[in-house]
Scaffold this active site. Structure first.
Site: not given
Ligand code: VGL
Ligand code: ZN
Length: 205
Positions: A8, A48, A50, A83, A108, A153
């Protein structure tokens, strides 16, 4: 066979992003030196990723604020600022990250009803992303993990890798934490160590 997992390293987790990680941009250099090092037989990135209606976004729960905990399809869910929305700048790999060196990218958090901190499974371990199968098919027995964020993550990716029977090294100098609560970084590292994750520094220049 070993693999490098770069977790990420995306615009929204940089200090200027929607879910800022302090000093998050420091991991770009670390990731690049690991990617260029030739020390890993396989290199994989995670994103990440979404949909705009994702249930982890505070904005999708009227009257709620980031940091609050809700029940999302039976699981406790911390609410985050919106995000890493699919195909937006915030979801793109950080500038300067040599993402062209990834042999595969796994995305993901695509199901709006469940979050997915780990690169392997969603938070309920209901569905696989395919990463575990991909590594197994290629004979990977050891992974090194770095990226963002240490306490979410990165941690859940490392713990799932251990559960899948992989040897895991956390490249700590290539990780930074969200630290919703002070000390979350330290506790995450301890938790990984307790699960048999080796804590290493890559020794990037
Ligand atoms: C993450 C919070 C929400 C991360 C992803 O990549 O650590 N943290 N989504
Ligand atoms: Zn996230």
């Amino acid at each position: 066979m070993n693999a490098l997992l770069v977790v990420d390293v995306q615009n929204d987790f940089l200090p200027t992003g929607a879910l800022p990680v302090a000093d998050g941009d420091a991991v770009i250099r670390a990731a690049n030196s690991a990617l260029r090092s030739g020390r890993f037989g396989l290199t994989v990135g995670t994103q990440d990723w979404h949909p705009a209606n994702h249930g982890s976004f505070a904005s999708n729960h009227p009257g709620s604020k980031p940091g609050q905990v809700v029940n999302l399809d039976g699981l406790q869910q911390i609410l985050w600022p919106a995000h890493c929305v699919q195909n937006t700048f915030g979801a793109a790999f950080a500038p300067g990250l040599e993402s062209g060196r990834f042999q595969r990218v796994f995305q993901k958090g695509t199901d709006p009803r469940i979050d997915s901190y780990s690169g392997f499974f969603d938070n309920g371990h209901r569905k696989s992303t395919g990463l575990g199968e991909y590594l197994k098919e290629r004979g990977v027995t050891e992974v090194a993990v770095l990226g963002l964020a240490t306490d979410y993550c990165v941690k859940f990716t490392a713990l799932d890798a251990r559960q899948l029977g992989l040897g895991v090294a956390l490249l700590v100098d290539g990780c930074r934490a969200v630290n919703v609560r002070a000390g979350d970084d330290r506790r995450a590292i301890q938790e990984m160590q307790d699960a048999g994750v080796r804590i290493e520094t890559f020794g990037a220049p």
